[in-house]
Design a protein around this motif. Structure first.
Motif, PDB file in Angstrom:
ATOM      1  N   VAL A   1      27.663  96.642  37.001  1.00  0.00           N
ATOM      2  CA  VAL A   1      28.442  96.417  35.777  1.00  0.00           C
ATOM      3  C   VAL A   1      29.172  97.692  35.372  1.00  0.00           C
ATOM      4  CG1 VAL A   1      28.192  96.029  33.297  1.00  0.00           C
ATOM      5  CG2 VAL A   1      27.139  94.466  34.908  1.00  0.00           C
ATOM      6  N   CYS A   2      28.497  98.816  35.411  1.00  0.00           N
ATOM      7  CA  CYS A   2      29.108 100.087  34.989  1.00  0.00           C
ATOM      8  C   CYS A   2      30.348 100.439  35.808  1.00  0.00           C
ATOM      9  CB  CYS A   2      28.094 101.218  35.080  1.00  0.00           C
ATOM     10  SG  CYS A   2      26.737 101.049  33.916  1.00  0.00           S
ATOM     11  N   ARG A   3      30.324 100.115  37.072  1.00  0.00           N
ATOM     12  CA  ARG A   3      31.451 100.511  37.925  1.00  0.00           C
ATOM     13  C   ARG A   3      32.716  99.688  37.691  1.00  0.00           C
ATOM     14  NH1 ARG A   3      29.522  99.547  43.962  1.00  0.00           N
ATOM     15  NH2 ARG A   3      31.709  99.691  44.474  1.00  0.00           N
ATOM     16  N   THR A   4      32.624  98.654  36.854  1.00  0.00           N
ATOM     17  CA  THR A   4      33.825  97.892  36.518  1.00  0.00           C
ATOM     18  C   THR A   4      34.648  98.579  35.431  1.00  0.00           C
ATOM     19  OG1 THR A   4      32.752  96.520  34.829  1.00  0.00           O
ATOM     20  CG2 THR A   4      32.683  95.718  37.114  1.00  0.00           C
ATOM     21  N   LEU A   5      34.107  99.651  34.855  1.00  0.00           N
ATOM     22  CA  LEU A   5      34.771 100.345  33.749  1.00  0.00           C
ATOM     23  C   LEU A   5      35.073 101.802  34.109  1.00  0.00           C
ATOM     24  CD1 LEU A   5      32.543  98.978  30.845  1.00  0.00           C
ATOM     25  CD2 LEU A   5      34.761  98.113  31.598  1.00  0.00           C
ATOM     26  N   LEU A   6      35.750 102.013  35.208  1.00  0.00           N
ATOM     27  CA  LEU A   6      36.062 103.375  35.651  1.00  0.00           C
ATOM     28  C   LEU A   6      36.945 104.107  34.651  1.00  0.00           C
ATOM     29  CD1 LEU A   6      36.922 102.795  39.415  1.00  0.00           C
ATOM     30  CD2 LEU A   6      34.796 103.683  38.461  1.00  0.00           C
ATOM     31  N   ILE A   7      36.693 105.400  34.507  1.00  0.00           N
ATOM     32  CA  ILE A   7      37.542 106.272  33.690  1.00  0.00           C
ATOM     33  C   ILE A   7      38.518 106.952  34.646  1.00  0.00           C
ATOM     34  CG2 ILE A   7      37.622 108.249  32.126  1.00  0.00           C
ATOM     35  CD1 ILE A   7      36.296 105.688  30.973  1.00  0.00           C
ATOM     36  N   THR A   8      39.796 106.666  34.460  1.00  0.00           N
ATOM     37  CA  THR A   8      40.834 107.143  35.373  1.00  0.00           C
ATOM     38  C   THR A   8      41.600 108.331  34.796  1.00  0.00           C
ATOM     39  OG1 THR A   8      42.521 105.718  34.419  1.00  0.00           O
ATOM     40  CG2 THR A   8      41.159 104.762  36.196  1.00  0.00           C
ATOM     41  N   ARG A   9      42.469 108.888  35.612  1.00  0.00           N
ATOM     42  CA  ARG A   9      43.349 109.978  35.197  1.00  0.00           C
ATOM     43  C   ARG A   9      44.203 109.541  34.003  1.00  0.00           C
ATOM     44  NH1 ARG A   9      47.273 112.511  39.664  1.00  0.00           N
ATOM     45  NH2 ARG A   9      46.382 110.688  40.630  1.00  0.00           N
ATOM     46  N   GLU A  10      44.671 108.302  34.035  1.00  0.00           N
ATOM     47  CA  GLU A  10      45.476 107.777  32.924  1.00  0.00           C
ATOM     48  C   GLU A  10      44.660 107.704  31.630  1.00  0.00           C
ATOM     49  OE1 GLU A  10      47.230 107.024  36.678  1.00  0.00           O
ATOM     50  OE2 GLU A  10      45.291 106.283  35.991  1.00  0.00           O
ATOM     51  N   ASP A  11      43.402 107.312  31.749  1.00  0.00           N
ATOM     52  CA  ASP A  11      42.531 107.266  30.570  1.00  0.00           C
ATOM     53  C   ASP A  11      42.358 108.652  29.967  1.00  0.00           C
ATOM     54  OD1 ASP A  11      42.063 104.496  30.919  1.00  0.00           O
ATOM     55  OD2 ASP A  11      40.390 104.911  32.287  1.00  0.00           O
ATOM     56  N   LEU A  12      42.165 109.639  30.821  1.00  0.00           N
ATOM     57  CA  LEU A  12      41.986 111.005  30.332  1.00  0.00           C
ATOM     58  C   LEU A  12      43.274 111.527  29.695  1.00  0.00           C
ATOM     59  CD1 LEU A  12      39.785 112.468  33.197  1.00  0.00           C
ATOM     60  CD2 LEU A  12      39.057 111.620  30.942  1.00  0.00           C
ATOM     61  N   GLY A  13      44.422 111.112  30.232  1.00  0.00           N
ATOM     62  CA  GLY A  13      45.702 111.464  29.621  1.00  0.00           C
ATOM     63  C   GLY A  13      45.830 110.864  28.235  1.00  0.00           C
ATOM     64  N   TRP A  14      45.386 109.615  28.088  1.00  0.00           N
ATOM     65  CA  TRP A  14      45.418 108.958  26.784  1.00  0.00           C
ATOM     66  C   TRP A  14      44.538 109.707  25.792  1.00  0.00           C
ATOM     67  CZ3 TRP A  14      41.939 106.881  23.416  1.00  0.00           C
ATOM     68  CH2 TRP A  14      42.473 106.133  22.367  1.00  0.00           C
TER      69      TRP A  14
END
Length: 130
Positions: free
Chosen positions: A8-21
């Protein structure tokens, strides 16, 4: 016992775009501002070394299950602790893993089988101080 596993946890990856946001939207005093460099390095490691498009925010996803349990779907499954797959045993030949299946006879647990994608947005907003 309720369990939120890696699947379940791996369906919610934190991406480079998320960190930019987060960088653009975090409050000036948000704690994430102090950790952003390390978290960005962590995301880069997952992307370049492991080939994943982001990293798994394992602990925050589990903690959010306590706050927003209606956004998770749990099923009653049987569980057991068993030896880890030999392909994943690196340091210890006695590594163990937690497994669930309706076919097991051991202890019953409430196991998260899915999570609403809204949880990722809740995490990002929380980290940004909102």
């Amino acid at each position: 016992l309720r369990v939120v596993g890696l699947t379940v946890c791996r369906t919610l990856l934190i991406t480079r775009e998320d960190l930019g946001w987060i960088k653009e939207n975090a409050a000036p005093n948000a704690p994430i501002r102090f950790m952003l460099r390390a978290v960005t390095t962590w995301e880069r490691l997952w992307r370049l070394v492991l080939g994943w498009p982001g990293f798994i925010p394992y602990d925050p996803v589990i903690i959010e299950a306590l706050r927003s349990e209606k956004l998770y779907r749990f099923e009653n499954l049987r569980s057991r602790i068993q030896p880890s797959d030999p392909a994943f045993q690196r340091r210890s030949k006695e590594a163990l893993q937690f497994r669930v299946s309706p076919d097991f006879k051991e202890r019953q647990v409430e196991f998260a089988v899915s999570v609403d994608p809204k949880v990722k947005q809740l995490l990002l907003k929380s980290w940004a101080g909102g």
